[in-house]
Design a protein around this motif. Structure first.
Motif, PDB file in Angstrom:
ATOM      1  N   LEU A 151     -14.445   4.649   5.855  1.00 35.31           N
ATOM      2  CA  LEU A 151     -14.349   3.642   4.549  1.00 35.31           C
ATOM      3  C   LEU A 151     -14.019   4.402   3.404  1.00 35.31           C
ATOM      4  CD1 LEU A 151     -17.929   1.678   5.404  1.00 35.31           C
ATOM      5  CD2 LEU A 151     -15.650   1.099   5.898  1.00 35.31           C
ATOM      6  N   ILE A 152     -14.263   5.677   3.192  1.00 40.10           N
ATOM      7  CA  ILE A 152     -13.725   6.550   2.273  1.00 40.10           C
ATOM      8  C   ILE A 152     -12.348   6.714   2.084  1.00 40.10           C
ATOM      9  CG2 ILE A 152     -14.011   8.912   1.317  1.00 40.10           C
ATOM     10  CD1 ILE A 152     -16.738   8.979   2.222  1.00 40.10           C
ATOM     11  N   ALA A 153     -11.851   6.829   3.180  1.00 38.31           N
ATOM     12  CA  ALA A 153     -10.340   6.872   3.150  1.00 38.31           C
ATOM     13  C   ALA A 153      -9.797   5.423   2.867  1.00 38.31           C
ATOM     14  CB  ALA A 153      -9.908   6.798   4.600  1.00 38.31           C
ATOM     15  N   ARG A 154     -10.461   4.256   3.180  1.00 38.77           N
ATOM     16  CA  ARG A 154      -9.881   3.101   2.495  1.00 38.77           C
ATOM     17  C   ARG A 154     -10.100   2.839   1.178  1.00 38.77           C
ATOM     18  NH1 ARG A 154     -12.703  -1.902   5.826  1.00 38.77           N
ATOM     19  NH2 ARG A 154     -12.067  -0.372   7.473  1.00 38.77           N
ATOM     20  N   ALA A 155     -11.184   3.388   0.586  1.00 37.24           N
ATOM     21  CA  ALA A 155     -11.528   3.358  -0.844  1.00 37.24           C
ATOM     22  C   ALA A 155     -10.543   4.162  -1.804  1.00 37.24           C
ATOM     23  CB  ALA A 155     -12.919   3.655  -1.039  1.00 37.24           C
ATOM     24  N   ILE A 156     -10.286   5.394  -1.076  1.00 37.36           N
ATOM     25  CA  ILE A 156      -9.096   5.979  -1.554  1.00 37.36           C
ATOM     26  C   ILE A 156      -7.660   5.557  -1.869  1.00 37.36           C
ATOM     27  CG2 ILE A 156      -7.956   8.574  -1.586  1.00 37.36           C
ATOM     28  CD1 ILE A 156     -10.413   9.865  -0.574  1.00 37.36           C
ATOM     29  N   ASP A 157      -7.423   4.726  -0.533  1.00 36.87           N
ATOM     30  CA  ASP A 157      -6.165   4.010  -0.588  1.00 36.87           C
ATOM     31  C   ASP A 157      -6.259   2.890  -1.705  1.00 36.87           C
ATOM     32  OD1 ASP A 157      -5.126   5.616   1.312  1.00 36.87           O
ATOM     33  OD2 ASP A 157      -5.642   4.338   2.754  1.00 36.87           O
ATOM     34  N   TYR A 158      -7.427   2.313  -1.792  1.00 37.44           N
ATOM     35  CA  TYR A 158      -7.327   1.268  -2.726  1.00 37.44           C
ATOM     36  C   TYR A 158      -7.445   1.527  -4.442  1.00 37.44           C
ATOM     37  CZ  TYR A 158      -9.016  -2.218  -6.265  1.00 37.44           C
ATOM     38  OH  TYR A 158      -8.973  -3.125  -7.323  1.00 37.44           O
ATOM     39  N   TYR A 159      -8.227   2.773  -4.537  1.00 35.97           N
ATOM     40  CA  TYR A 159      -7.926   3.124  -5.966  1.00 35.97           C
ATOM     41  C   TYR A 159      -6.702   4.054  -6.226  1.00 35.97           C
ATOM     42  CZ  TYR A 159     -12.695   1.708  -6.943  1.00 35.97           C
ATOM     43  OH  TYR A 159     -13.805   0.770  -7.171  1.00 35.97           O
ATOM     44  N   ARG A 160      -5.973   4.584  -5.032  1.00 38.85           N
ATOM     45  CA  ARG A 160      -4.927   5.243  -5.449  1.00 38.85           C
ATOM     46  C   ARG A 160      -3.908   3.943  -5.887  1.00 38.85           C
ATOM     47  NH1 ARG A 160      -2.554   9.575  -3.004  1.00 38.85           N
ATOM     48  NH2 ARG A 160      -4.311   9.459  -1.126  1.00 38.85           N
ATOM     49  N   ALA A 161      -3.871   2.967  -5.449  1.00 35.93           N
ATOM     50  CA  ALA A 161      -2.973   1.810  -5.809  1.00 35.93           C
ATOM     51  C   ALA A 161      -3.462   1.088  -7.207  1.00 35.93           C
ATOM     52  CB  ALA A 161      -2.931   0.845  -4.637  1.00 35.93           C
ATOM     53  N   GLY A 162      -4.858   0.912  -7.241  1.00 37.27           N
ATOM     54  CA  GLY A 162      -5.481   0.350  -8.377  1.00 37.27           C
ATOM     55  C   GLY A 162      -5.338   1.140  -9.469  1.00 37.27           C
ATOM     56  N   PHE A 163      -5.453   2.490  -9.656  1.00 35.77           N
ATOM     57  CA  PHE A 163      -5.246   3.187 -10.733  1.00 35.77           C
ATOM     58  C   PHE A 163      -3.907   3.233 -11.128  1.00 35.77           C
ATOM     59  CE2 PHE A 163      -8.921   5.961  -9.406  1.00 35.77           C
ATOM     60  CZ  PHE A 163      -9.934   5.245 -10.206  1.00 35.77           C
ATOM     61  N   ALA A 164      -2.909   3.475 -10.189  1.00 36.03           N
ATOM     62  CA  ALA A 164      -1.429   3.232 -10.638  1.00 36.03           C
ATOM     63  C   ALA A 164      -1.100   1.707 -11.155  1.00 36.03           C
ATOM     64  CB  ALA A 164      -0.634   3.313  -9.451  1.00 36.03           C
ATOM     65  N   HIS A 165      -1.500   0.799 -10.634  1.00 31.88           N
ATOM     66  CA  HIS A 165      -1.474  -0.600 -11.445  1.00 31.88           C
ATOM     67  C   HIS A 165      -2.081  -0.777 -12.565  1.00 31.88           C
ATOM     68  CE1 HIS A 165      -0.845  -4.994 -11.595  1.00 31.88           C
ATOM     69  NE2 HIS A 165      -1.974  -5.120 -11.813  1.00 31.88           N
ATOM     70  N   GLN A 166      -3.589  -0.231 -12.750  1.00 30.19           N
ATOM     71  CA  GLN A 166      -4.241  -0.676 -14.002  1.00 30.19           C
ATOM     72  C   GLN A 166      -4.245   0.471 -15.085  1.00 30.19           C
ATOM     73  OE1 GLN A 166      -7.802  -1.221 -11.155  1.00 30.19           O
ATOM     74  NE2 GLN A 166      -7.974  -3.248 -11.909  1.00 30.19           N
ATOM     75  N   ALA A 167      -3.955   1.308 -14.641  1.00 31.85           N
ATOM     76  CA  ALA A 167      -4.019   2.519 -15.473  1.00 31.85           C
ATOM     77  C   ALA A 167      -2.921   3.462 -15.598  1.00 31.85           C
ATOM     78  CB  ALA A 167      -5.270   3.602 -15.163  1.00 31.85           C
ATOM     79  N   GLY A 168      -1.618   3.250 -14.844  1.00 30.38           N
ATOM     80  CA  GLY A 168      -0.428   3.630 -14.795  1.00 30.38           C
ATOM     81  C   GLY A 168      -0.507   5.256 -14.566  1.00 30.38           C
ATOM     82  N   LEU A 169      -1.549   5.600 -13.570  1.00 36.82           N
ATOM     83  CA  LEU A 169      -1.810   7.041 -13.194  1.00 36.82           C
ATOM     84  C   LEU A 169      -1.595   7.130 -11.839  1.00 36.82           C
ATOM     85  CD1 LEU A 169      -5.135   7.527 -15.043  1.00 36.82           C
ATOM     86  CD2 LEU A 169      -2.967   8.593 -16.003  1.00 36.82           C
ATOM     87  N   GLY A 170      -0.586   8.201 -11.429  1.00 37.91           N
ATOM     88  CA  GLY A 170      -0.626   8.634 -10.109  1.00 37.91           C
ATOM     89  C   GLY A 170      -1.818   9.202  -9.588  1.00 37.91           C
TER      90      GLY A 170
END
Length: 362
Positions: free
Chosen positions: A28-47
């Protein structure tokens, strides 16, 4: 809706507790990291590498003020087979979003407390609808932490997070809502750390000291309830605090400033609907004599759909990109009198309250 994974960790060692937690929730932690990796890129413009750079000042702050919590976070990382920085990013996700994307951020949550005669069975209740990104629903865990000599905790958190909402074995519950906005550019403590420290507190007075003496990075509302029939709501900001008490035993808070005068744009306008709807529905709990009927009244209140999809019982808004959609992640109802802890996974209209297999006082 599938029930959240229930995890129990037990050790006087913070690092060992973290290892147990990380191992049990690694997927579940791996899944959360995958979501926030995409989420931060979309929402905050951060790799992701930029995100990990962004969290370094918070790591130093946590190490200085709450070293045992940082040790537990390091254990989570070791157990899950990821870097400490990855786990810190999950625990600082709100701060990262508000730092970089505040003008678009949407937050939710509606918290409540029932004391005195607000519940017809005479019990004390606390809980909330926890609203956040729809895509993280499947990463939520119910976590029991046995950590002598500190109080035992039961919390609902995103996998990898060290604290969010819950209650402890001294009869203290914490429910929290985002308020939005930034008051200055100074680095403050992340909310997951503050909330865990509050739940670790051995008594009510110490919990309130942590809430009011710790400078947070972003504003947040904290509704604190104690089994002795006390509740208080504190709007915490880096610039000051406001507070209110229950009226006739009923206390409800959403995501707008109900006490403090704030000049920031209202982040969650639907909060203006959710709060009075919750008050109206929860008032019916005073008419119920049996605890089962009280819980039924609470569940019905928290399932309200006025303003759908951005209602008290929230659902995804299909007009938004999938990464931005949010909904009620989980609805909780804790009977602080008996120690029974109930959760309804997802939007409460989808699921009844389920009794988790742990009692706060056993």
């Amino acid at each position: 809706m599938q029930s959240p994974r229930v995890i129990e960790v037990s050790s006087p060692s913070a690092h060992e507790r973290g290892v147990q937690y990380g191992s049990a929730a690694a997927d579940l932690i791996a899944r959360a990291i995958d979501y926030y990796r995409a989420g931060f890129a979309h929402q905050a413009g951060l790799g992701w590498d930029q995100v990990l750079d962004h969290i370094q000042p918070w790591q130093l702050l946590i190490e200085r003020d709450f070293p045992e919590i940082l040790d537990e976070l390091a254990g989570v990382a070791a157990g899950a087979g990821v870097r400490l920085a990855d786990i810190l990013a999950l625990n600082c996700r709100g701060e990262i979003i508000y730092d970089n994307w505040f003008h678009e951020a949407t937050d939710g949550c509606t918290s409540f407390a029932l004391t005195d005669d607000a519940a017809g069975d005479g019990h004390v209740y606390a809980g909330q609808n926890w609203d956040w990104r729809h895509a993280i629903r499947d990463t939520v865990v119910v976590l029991r932490v046995v950590q002598p000599p500190r109080p035992t905790l039961i919390m609902q958190v995103e996998a990898g997070q060290i604290g969010r909402h819950g209650a402890n074995s001294t009869g203290l519950a914490l429910n929290a809502n985002g308020l939005g906005g930034r008051f200055d550019d100074a680095i403050g403590m992340p909310q997951t750390i503050i909330r865990r420290a509050v739940l670790d507190a051995p008594n009510l007075a110490d919990a309130l000291k942590i809430l009011t003496w710790t400078k947070a990075h972003i504003p947040s509302n904290a509704l604190v309830t104690h089994r002795d029939g006390f509740s208080i709501d504190i709007e915490t900001t880096p610039g000051g605090h406001g507070w209110e008490y229950a009226v006739n035993g009923l206390l409800v808070h959403g995501n707008h400033y109900q006490v403090l005068n704030d000049s920031h744009r209202l982040v969650s306008p639907d909060s203006l609907i959710r709060v009075p709807q919750a008050r109206k529905g929860l008032a019916k709990a005073a008419l119920c004599e049996k605890s089962e009927d009280v819980r039924t009244a609470i569940h019905a209140a928290m399932s309200d759909h006025l303003g759908h999809p951005d209602s008290l019982c929230a659902h995804p808004d299909e007009r938004l990109p999938a990464v931005e959609q949010w909904s009620t992640t989980l609805s909780s109802c804790v009977d602080l009198t008996t120690g029974e802890y109930f959760v309804a996974p997802g939007s409460p209209c989808e699921s009844p309250y389920e009794l988790i297999p742990f009692n706060l006082y056993q």
